[in-house]
Write an enzyme that holds these catalytic residues in place. Structure first.
Site, mmCIF file in Angstrom:
data_model
loop_
_atom_site.group_PDB
_atom_site.id
_atom_site.type_symbol
_atom_site.label_atom_id
_atom_site.label_comp_id
_atom_site.label_asym_id
_atom_site.label_seq_id
_atom_site.Cartn_x
_atom_site.Cartn_y
_atom_site.Cartn_z
ATOM 1 N N ASP A 150 0.634 -1.215 -0.007
ATOM 2 C CA ASP A 150 -0.014 0.007 0.086
ATOM 3 C C ASP A 150 0.963 1.199 0.066
ATOM 4 O OD1 ASP A 150 -2.840 0.970 0.434
ATOM 5 O OD2 ASP A 150 -1.723 1.849 2.112
ATOM 6 N N GLU B 133 1.630 -0.358 -4.907
ATOM 7 C CA GLU B 133 0.696 0.631 -5.452
ATOM 8 C C GLU B 133 1.519 2.130 -5.692
ATOM 9 O OE1 GLU B 133 -3.319 2.611 -3.755
ATOM 10 O OE2 GLU B 133 -1.723 2.245 -2.317
#
Length: 571
Positions: free
Chosen positions: A210, A274
Site C-alpha cells: 500500500d 501501489e
C-alpha cells in the site's frame, strides 16, 4: 500460465479478495478468512493464478483495515492466525498463490508504538518513529505546515500531552486515525523486516504494498506550493510527501529479503506496489531489477473510453516499463475505484444520460483487451460478474472515511465494496448466513441478476467470458510472448498482434466496423459476424500473418514493433 523457466508472477492473473465483502464464514455479516477459504475452489474454477488478500490485521477499522494496530496478528473480525495458515495450505493445494496486503506508510493510532509515543512526550525516542512536530503560532496552535490529507482536511492533528496541555502535532497523510511512520528512523525499517519475515515464514507468496511511493517525507517538512493537490486529486501528488528518492532503498531491502527466501526453497515471491506516479517512466524506476517485481499500472483505469487514449497509454507502458525487463501489471478495477460497468456507461457528451447496456459492453471489451496484453493482470472481485457500481446506498450506511472527512458521498468508495452476490434471489444472496440487515453494507435487489450461481448457468454471461479468456490466455502459446506490435486499423479501433499468430482488436465506437483481420474469432465479448466487429466489443483471433491478414484494412496507423525481450532478473 507461466512456463517453468519464467517466474509465475510475470504473467499471472491475480484476483483481489476484498475480505469484508467476499464471503462471510461465521454469520456476522462481514466477510472473513473462513469465507475466503470456502471461495478458493471458485477462484480455481474461474482460472486465476492466485489472490491478493486485503488487510486482515488487528485494526479499529476506521479505514477498513488500512489502519493497522498489529502487523503480525489477525483481527478477530476476520478470524485467527490458524485461519491464514489453513487458507494458505488450501490455496497452494489448488495451485493458487496468495499475496498479502501490507501497509508500511502508516499504522493506527491504536498501534502500541504510537500509543507509546503519545505518552513518551516531545523529544523522546518513541516519537522519532513518527512525524511529531511543534506547531506554529504563539501557542503552537497552527499545524507545522500546510499539507492536506488525501482523504480531506489537514494532514496534521494536535495531541493532548500527558499533563493535559495541548501538545505537538503528528502527521497523517490519510485520516487522523492513521499516523505516518517516520522511515528516516532505522527502527521502523527493522520493524518491517520482521513483519515480512513473519508472513514469509507462514508461506505467503508475496506482498501487495500500500502507498509504495510514500514512506519518506522531505526532512524539513516545508510548506507545499500546492497544499490542496493531494486532497483534490486523491492521489500522491505532493512531491514533498511522496516519491522521495530514499524510498527506493526500502524496496531494495525488501527485494533482498524476498530473494533470500526464493533462493532457500525455489519458490518465487513477488512484491507488487501501489505506485501512483506521474508517468510510466517514473514507475519504471521502481521496477529496476533489485527493487519491486511489479507495480500496478493505473493509467488504463483512469483512461476514458477512447481508442487513441488507450493506444497511447498501452504504448507508453510497453515502451517505458516493459523495456526495463519488468512486466506491466494491468488493472481496470479495484477497491478504490468506481466499477468499469458504471464508469464506461457515460457518454462522451457532458450531461448525456448513462447507458447501462453500453457500459456492460465496454467493460466486457476492456476485460478482453487487458487479458490479451503482455504482462500480469489483477482482477477485482465481482468484475467477472459484470457487477455495476451501487450508486444509491443510503447515506446512513456509508462507512468510507473519505465521506466522513469531506461530507461528499459521491467521492466515497462504498459502492464498489458491497458484498458479492453468490446465489439465490434475495439478499444476502449467499454471501452470509446472517439476515440481510446484518450485512455490513446492504445489497440491492437487482443483485439477483448477477449472482455467481445464475451467471455460471448462462453460457453467454460475463463470468463465462472471463473464464474462457483465462483458459485461452493460459493455453495459447502466442500469449506467452512478452511483446506486441500494432496493426493497421481505423482510428476507432485498437488492434495488435502477439507471438506471430494472436490478434486482439477492440472497437471503441458505437457502430459496427470491419474487423482488422479476416476469419472467425476464437473469442469475442459480443457476437461478431465474420469480418465484422460489433460496437463496443473486442475479439481474439489466431491468424497466420497478422500485420497483413486482411488487405482491406485502412492503413490508418503504422505497424509499430513493441516487442520486448526479457533480459532476466539478474541483468
Amino acid at each position: 500460465m507461466a512456463t517453468p523457466s519464467v517466474p509465475w508472477w510475470r504473467d499471472a492473473v491475480m484476483y483481489q479478495v476484498y475480505l469484508r465483502s467476499f464471503r462471510d464464514g461465521n454469520g456476522d455479516g462481514v466477510g472473513d478468512l473462513r469465507g475466503a477459504r470456502a471461495g478458493l475452489p471458485y477462484l480455481a474454477t474461474l482460472g486465476v493464478d492466485g489472490l491478493w488478500l486485503s488487510p486482515c490485521f488487528p485494526s479499529p477499522q476506521h479505514d477498513h483495515g488500512y489502519d493497522v494496530a498489529d502487523y503480525c496478528a489477525v483481527d478477530p473480525l476476520f478470524g485467527e492466525l490458524d485461519d491464514v495458515d489453513r487458507l494458505l495450505a488450501d490455496a497452494h493445494a489448488l495451485g493458487l498463490k496468495v499475496i498479502l496486503d501490507v501497509v508500511p506508510n502508516h499504522c493506527s493510532t491504536e498501534h502500541p508504538r504510537f500509543r507509546e509515543a503519545v505518552l513518551a512526550g516531545p523529544g523522546s525516542v518513541a516519537r522519532e518513529r513518527f512525524h511529531f512536530a511543534d506547531g506554529h503560532g504563539a501557542d503552537g496552535e497552527l499545524p507545522p505546515n500546510n499539507w492536506r490529507a488525501m482523504f480531506g482536511g489537514p494532514a496534521w492533528t494536535r495531541i493532548q500531552e500527558a499533563d493535559g496541555r495541548p501538545g505537538q502535532w503528528y502527521l497523517h497523510m490519510f485520516t487522523p486515525h492513521q499516523p505516518d511512520w517516520n522511515w528516516r528512523n532505522p527502527e521502523v525499517a527493522n520493524h518491517f523486516d520482521d513483519v515480512l519475515r513473519f508472513w514469509l515464514d507462514r508461506g505467503v507468496d508475496g506482498f501487495r504494498i500500500d502507498v509504495a511511493v510514500g514512506l519518506f517525507k522531505h526532512p524539513a517538512l516545508p510548506d507545499s506550493p500546492d497544499p490542496a493537490a493531494d486532497e483534490e486529486a486523491r492521489d500522491a501528488v505532493n512531491p514533498l510527501a511522496w516519491n522521495q528518492p530514499e524510498v527506493h532503498q526500502v524496496w531494495r531491502r525488501w527485494r533482498a529479503i524476498c530473494d533470500m527466501y526464493t533462493a532457500s526453497d525455489g519458490r518465487e515471491r513477488t512484491l507488487v506496489g501501489e505506485v501512483a506516479v506521474p508517468t510510466p517512466a517514473d514507475q519504471a524506476r521502481y521496477l529496476r531489477p533489485d527493487e519491486l517485481h511489479q507495480a500496478f499500472y493505473f493509467d488504463l483505469l483512469h483512461t476514458p473510453w477512447d481508442a487513441s487514449a488507450f493506444r497511447q497509454r498501452i504504448g507508453a507502458a510497453m515502451r517505458d516499463i516493459a523495456s526495463t525487463g519488468a512486466p506491466v501489471t494491468w488493472v481496470l478495477n479495484n477497491h478504490d475505484q468506481q466499477r468499469t460497468v458504471t464508469r464506461y456507461s457515460r457518454g462522451a457528451v457532458l450531461g448525456e444520460k448513462p447507458d447501462a447496456d453500453r457500459g456492460t459492453a465496454r467493460a466486457r471489451a476492456a476485460a478482453l483487451l487487458m487479458l490479451a496484453l503482455p504482462g500480469s493482470a489483477y482482477l477485482y472481485q465481482g468484475e467477472e460478474l459484470g457487477l455495476p457500481e451501487v450508486t444509491d446506498l443510503p447515506p446512513e450506511v456509508l462507512t468510507d472515511p473519505i465521506v466522513t472527512a469531506t461530507g461528499e458521498p459521491d467521492r466515497g468508495r462504498d459502492g464498489c465494496r458491497v458484498p458479492l452476490p453468490w446465489s439465490g434471489t434475495q439478499a444476502p444472496f449467499g454471501f452470509s448466513d446472517a439476515p440481510p440487515e446484518r450485512s455490513w453494507l446492504p445489497q440491492p435487489g437487482w443483485f439477483a441478476r448477477y449472482t455467481v450461481q445464475r451467471l455460471r448457468g448462462d453460457g453467454g454471461s460475463c463470468w463465462h467470458l472471463y473464464r474462457d479468456a483465462l483458459q485461452l490466455r493460459r493455453s495459447l502459446s502466442p500469449l506467452h510472448d512478452p511483446g506486441l506490435h500494432w496493426l493497421p486499423s481505423p482510428p476507432e479501433v485498437v488492434a495488435f498482434a502477439r507471438g506471430g499468430k494472436f490478434v486482439c482488436a477492440v472497437n471503441f465506437s458505437d457502430a459496427q466496423v470491419t474487423a482488422p483481420v479476416c476469419g472467425k474469432p476464437v473469442l469475442s465479448s459480443l457476437p461478431c459476424d465474420d469480418g465484422k466487429l460489433a460496437a463496443n466489443s473486442a475479439a481474439w483471433w489466431l491468424v497466420d500473418n497478422p500485420p497483413h491478414a486482411c488487405g482491406q484494412c485502412p492503413p490508418s496507423h503504422e505497424t509499430v514493433d513493441l516487442t520486448v525481450t526479457w533480459k532476466g532478473l539478474g541483468d
